[in-house]
Design a protein around this motif. Structure first.
Motif, PDB file in Angstrom:
ATOM      1  N   LEU A   7     -50.725  20.170 -23.748  1.00  0.00           N
ATOM      2  CA  LEU A   7     -49.639  21.158 -23.758  1.00  0.00           C
ATOM      3  C   LEU A   7     -48.403  20.435 -24.304  1.00  0.00           C
ATOM      4  O   LEU A   7     -48.048  19.357 -23.816  1.00  0.00           O
ATOM      5  N   TYR A   8     -47.784  21.040 -25.298  1.00  0.00           N
ATOM      6  CA  TYR A   8     -46.666  20.355 -25.955  1.00  0.00           C
ATOM      7  C   TYR A   8     -45.466  21.292 -26.004  1.00  0.00           C
ATOM      8  O   TYR A   8     -45.416  22.200 -26.824  1.00  0.00           O
ATOM      9  N   LEU A  37     -48.853  24.483 -28.541  1.00  0.00           N
ATOM     10  CA  LEU A  37     -47.413  24.288 -28.752  1.00  0.00           C
ATOM     11  C   LEU A  37     -46.667  25.370 -27.976  1.00  0.00           C
ATOM     12  O   LEU A  37     -47.002  26.559 -28.087  1.00  0.00           O
ATOM     13  N   ILE A  38     -45.665  24.954 -27.205  1.00  0.00           N
ATOM     14  CA  ILE A  38     -44.979  25.905 -26.326  1.00  0.00           C
ATOM     15  C   ILE A  38     -43.468  25.834 -26.559  1.00  0.00           C
ATOM     16  O   ILE A  38     -42.766  25.020 -25.939  1.00  0.00           O
ATOM     17  N   PRO A  39     -42.947  26.659 -27.474  1.00  0.00           N
ATOM     18  CA  PRO A  39     -41.488  26.660 -27.661  1.00  0.00           C
ATOM     19  C   PRO A  39     -40.783  27.064 -26.363  1.00  0.00           C
ATOM     20  O   PRO A  39     -41.200  28.003 -25.696  1.00  0.00           O
ATOM     21  N   ALA A  40     -39.742  26.317 -26.023  1.00  0.00           N
ATOM     22  CA  ALA A  40     -39.005  26.590 -24.780  1.00  0.00           C
ATOM     23  C   ALA A  40     -37.972  27.677 -25.030  1.00  0.00           C
ATOM     24  O   ALA A  40     -37.259  27.647 -26.038  1.00  0.00           O
ATOM     25  N   MET A  41     -37.891  28.618 -24.103  1.00  0.00           N
ATOM     26  CA  MET A  41     -36.835  29.624 -24.187  1.00  0.00           C
ATOM     27  C   MET A  41     -35.488  28.932 -24.005  1.00  0.00           C
ATOM     28  O   MET A  41     -34.579  29.081 -24.794  1.00  0.00           O
ATOM     29  N   LEU A  42     -35.402  28.129 -22.963  1.00  0.00           N
ATOM     30  CA  LEU A  42     -34.159  27.425 -22.669  1.00  0.00           C
ATOM     31  C   LEU A  42     -34.494  26.086 -22.015  1.00  0.00           C
ATOM     32  O   LEU A  42     -34.687  26.017 -20.795  1.00  0.00           O
ATOM     33  N   THR A  89     -44.398  26.061 -16.159  1.00  0.00           N
ATOM     34  CA  THR A  89     -45.312  26.309 -17.285  1.00  0.00           C
ATOM     35  C   THR A  89     -46.701  25.752 -16.991  1.00  0.00           C
ATOM     36  O   THR A  89     -47.716  26.423 -17.222  1.00  0.00           O
ATOM     37  N   VAL A  90     -46.734  24.538 -16.468  1.00  0.00           N
ATOM     38  CA  VAL A  90     -48.033  23.918 -16.160  1.00  0.00           C
ATOM     39  C   VAL A  90     -48.752  24.729 -15.079  1.00  0.00           C
ATOM     40  O   VAL A  90     -49.963  24.975 -15.178  1.00  0.00           O
ATOM     41  N   VAL A 101     -60.368  22.637 -16.150  1.00  0.00           N
ATOM     42  CA  VAL A 101     -59.778  22.150 -17.405  1.00  0.00           C
ATOM     43  C   VAL A 101     -58.869  20.944 -17.125  1.00  0.00           C
ATOM     44  O   VAL A 101     -58.115  20.943 -16.165  1.00  0.00           O
ATOM     45  N   GLU A 102     -58.981  19.920 -17.979  1.00  0.00           N
ATOM     46  CA  GLU A 102     -58.082  18.765 -17.841  1.00  0.00           C
ATOM     47  C   GLU A 102     -56.849  19.005 -18.696  1.00  0.00           C
ATOM     48  O   GLU A 102     -56.972  19.246 -19.902  1.00  0.00           O
ATOM     49  N   LEU A 103     -55.682  18.959 -18.056  1.00  0.00           N
ATOM     50  CA  LEU A 103     -54.439  19.273 -18.772  1.00  0.00           C
ATOM     51  C   LEU A 103     -53.588  18.022 -18.976  1.00  0.00           C
ATOM     52  O   LEU A 103     -53.471  17.176 -18.089  1.00  0.00           O
ATOM     53  N   PHE A 104     -52.996  17.942 -20.160  1.00  0.00           N
ATOM     54  CA  PHE A 104     -52.115  16.826 -20.515  1.00  0.00           C
ATOM     55  C   PHE A 104     -50.801  17.432 -21.007  1.00  0.00           C
ATOM     56  O   PHE A 104     -50.827  18.415 -21.743  1.00  0.00           O
ATOM     57  N   TRP A 105     -49.689  16.849 -20.602  1.00  0.00           N
ATOM     58  CA  TRP A 105     -48.386  17.334 -21.084  1.00  0.00           C
ATOM     59  C   TRP A 105     -47.789  16.256 -21.980  1.00  0.00           C
ATOM     60  O   TRP A 105     -47.628  15.117 -21.560  1.00  0.00           O
ATOM     61  N   PHE A 106     -47.475  16.619 -23.226  1.00  0.00           N
ATOM     62  CA  PHE A 106     -46.971  15.636 -24.195  1.00  0.00           C
ATOM     63  C   PHE A 106     -45.447  15.549 -24.129  1.00  0.00           C
ATOM     64  O   PHE A 106     -44.769  16.579 -24.115  1.00  0.00           O
TER      65      PHE A 106
END
Ligand code: ATP
Length: 206
Positions: A7-8, A37-42, A89-90, A101-106
């Motif tokens: 997750l980026y 890819l996760i654009p941030a609102m704020l 988000t996570v 599911v294995e999750l990674f945050w970049f």
């Protein structure tokens, strides 16, 4: 075998080759099935007025990875009010994807020193592996601060998960400044993103 998903999150204002090259490198090193890819609102550290409208940032992310099966783009943060906390988000992805599911945050290495101040960071590191992409000029943060914020075992894991990626010295700040000055951004962003910036006349007014 369990799916492994990166997750980026970022402002992606605009998305550029530094983001994409480092994300692909992390995905390869970690044998990930896909990267979202996760654009941030704020983003918590930015003012809304500093950011381009989320719908433009989302569209540029879509254009950047069109046709590439590694990537997908999520609008998850754009539907929530208030700051875009990674913890929320996570949690949302975990609920949607299930426990297997294995999750990674970049994150980029320049974001690592700020990590101790992140919202619910001690819980966050328990639900997702935070993986850091080394970036030009990065310095390893003081482990003492991390130990206090997330405990020594998580701090050790976090520092082990700092991975070398090709050091691409491109920043969105520089791209916006170049557009404002009438300079080319070719070779800094995918062509579709450059055309979108031109046709939507983004970044032209300071
Ligand atoms: P800005 O210049 O507006 O601050 P940015 O180029 O740093 O933007 P962001 O969208 O804020 O991009 O960054 C999202 C994430 O991508 C952050 O974790 C950041 O550290 C990382 N990142 C940004 N540029 C690069 C790069 N050239 N190489 C590797 N990681 C990067």
């Amino acid at each position: 075998m369990a799916q492994r998903i990166g997750l980026y999150g970022g402002s992606f204002d605009p998305i550029h080759f530094g983001h994409l090259i480092s994300a692909r490198s992390l995905a390869e090193q970690l044998s990930l099935n896909r990267v979202v890819l996760i654009p941030a609102m704020l983003p918590p550290h930015k003012q809304k007025s500093e950011l381009t409208d989320a719908r433009h940032r989302l569209e540029m992310a879509r254009l950047a990875v069109q046709g590439d099966p590694l990537f997908e783009v999520s609008d998850a943060e754009l539907h929530r009010a208030g700051p875009s906390y990674t913890f929320d988000t996570v949690t949302q992805f975990r609920q949607q994807l299930g426990p297997q599911v294995e999750l990674f945050w970049f994150i980029g290495a320049d974001s690592l020193p700020e990590l101790p101040s992140w919202y619910r960071v001690a819980e966050l590191v328990k639900v997702v592996r935070i993986v850091t992409a080394a970036r030009p000029g990065w310095t390893r943060p003081d482990p003492a601060q991390l130990n206090v914020a997330i405990g020594s075992a998580s701090a050790r894991q976090l520092l082990e998960d700092c991975l070398e990626t090709p050091r691409i010295d491109i920043s969105a700040t520089d791209i916006r400044a170049r557009v404002r000055s009438g300079l080319s951004i070719r070779y800094l962003v995918p062509e579709g993103v450059a055309s979108y910036i031109a046709t939507q006349r983004l970044y032209q007014i300071p």
